[in-house]
Design an enzyme around this catalytic site. Structure first.
Site, PDB file in Angstrom:
ATOM      1  N   ASP A 142       3.976   3.837  -2.796  1.00 21.34           N
ATOM      2  CA  ASP A 142       3.743   3.389  -1.422  1.00 21.34           C
ATOM      3  C   ASP A 142       4.136   4.531  -0.480  1.00 21.34           C
ATOM      4  OD1 ASP A 142       3.688   1.052  -3.010  1.00 21.34           O
ATOM      5  OD2 ASP A 142       4.333  -0.185  -1.316  1.00 21.34           O
ATOM      6  N   LYS A 205      -1.527  -1.122   3.391  1.00 22.35           N
ATOM      7  CA  LYS A 205      -0.338  -1.961   3.578  1.00 22.35           C
ATOM      8  C   LYS A 205       0.040  -1.928   5.049  1.00 22.35           C
ATOM      9  CE  LYS A 205       4.547  -1.707   2.100  1.00 22.35           C
ATOM     10  NZ  LYS A 205       5.478  -1.050   1.165  1.00 22.35           N
ATOM     11  N   LYS A 241      -1.919  -5.380   1.278  1.00 23.06           N
ATOM     12  CA  LYS A 241      -0.513  -5.756   1.144  1.00 23.06           C
ATOM     13  C   LYS A 241       0.144  -5.888   2.521  1.00 23.06           C
ATOM     14  CE  LYS A 241       3.963  -4.106  -0.623  1.00 23.06           C
ATOM     15  NZ  LYS A 241       4.680  -3.028  -1.346  1.00 23.06           N
TER      16      LYS A 241
END
Length: 296
Positions: A142, A205, A241
């Site tokens: 991430d 995300k 996400k």
């Protein structure tokens, strides 16, 4: 053609003529008309399998992360009929602890990398940190978009960094965190979503969870619209996400409903839809078994 020109050409294929007000109204309608039908035991069980169990504290240690991972191991033994979490998400220095301790097949090892949460480091540092995390067992990375560069209009730097970090990931999946609270507008969020996907993101995300506002239904709606349009253009499915500020089961149901309404059933898998949170795991578990539980 230089990268920035390619990006401008790519952006021209998308509808960026969106306003915050129309997004707000669309989300309001979805919540009012659609969330209630998804408030079921089966959906809550599904959502448990989409949780990225996360510990990103200053006080994290080898011992605390090992204990955190052991709870995931113990969960399958204690609740064999419920889905396990999708991922354990930690800082890169703990990738080895998690990968060596984790016994449950199908749970990914995710690491925040690239100078999380600010992304304010030299690209050489970001790629080295990413490579080391993967070497130590991370299966997902991430990273945070260089928000300052994006807001300055320097899309070329943003694209180049994502591409280099993606290369450093090897076979690991890459999630690009947009830090939507800093992007402010629906148009910026959609532009950043498209940029990240074109540069190689496997997921987009919402947030790091370290700044406010973090995830919002409005940001989720815009990002899902971008994913849908990107899929229509390329045939490539990108995961979504939300993370940061997921404090209740209702929050999870709202994000589930947005994904369902904008992207459709195809995205309602524990692979394509993830939620970055820790507190939500216990809340979902409590609702599923019908009594308050603090397992994780």
């Amino acid at each position: 053609m230089p990268q920035k020109s390619r990006m401008e050409e790519a952006l021209s294929k998308y509808n960026l003529d969106i306003t915050d007000e129309e997004v707000k109204e669309a989300v309001k309608t979805i919540i009012a008309e659609k969330v209630a039908e998804n408030d079921t035991l089966e959906v809550k069980k599904f959502l448990m399998g989409s949780v990225e169990l996360t510990t990103l504290k200053t006080t994290d240690s080898d011992e605390s992360v090992l204990a955190f991972t052991e709870r995931v191991n113990q969960f399958e033994e204690q609740y064999p009929n419920l889905p396990h979490v999708a991922t354990i998400c930690v800082y890169p220095r703990f990738a080895k602890v998690v990968s060596e301790t984790l016994e449950i097949e199908g749970v990914e090892v995710a690491c925040v990398s690239g100078s999380f949460p600010s992304s304010q480091a030299l690209i050489e540092v970001k790629t080295i940190e990413t490579g080391l995390a993967v070497k130590d067992g991370a299966t997902e990375i991430d990273m945070v978009l260089s928000v300052g560069a994006f807001l300055s209009g320097d899309y070329e730097t943003c694209i180049d960094e994502i591409q280099q970090i993606k290369e450093a990931c090897g076979d690991a999946k890459l999630k690009v965190i947009l830090e939507t609270g800093c992007l402010k507008t629906a148009q910026n969020i959609k532009t950043a979503s498209i940029l990240a996907m074109y540069a190689g993101a496997d997921y987009i995300k919402t947030s790091t969870g370290k700044l406010e506002p973090a995830a919002t239904p409005e940001a989720a709606y815009v990002m899902c619209q971008a994913i849908k349009e990107y899929y229509d253009q390329t045939g490539i499915m990108i995961g979504f996400k939300p993370a940061g500020g997921l404090n209740s089961v209702m929050d999870a149901l709202i994000y589930y409903t947005i994904v369902k309404e904008v992207l459709g059933e195809k995205w309602l898998t524990n692979q394509m839809f993830r939620m970055g949170t820790s507190r939500l795991a216990n809340l979902l578990l409590s609702e599923v078994i019908g009594e308050e539980v603090k397992f994780f």
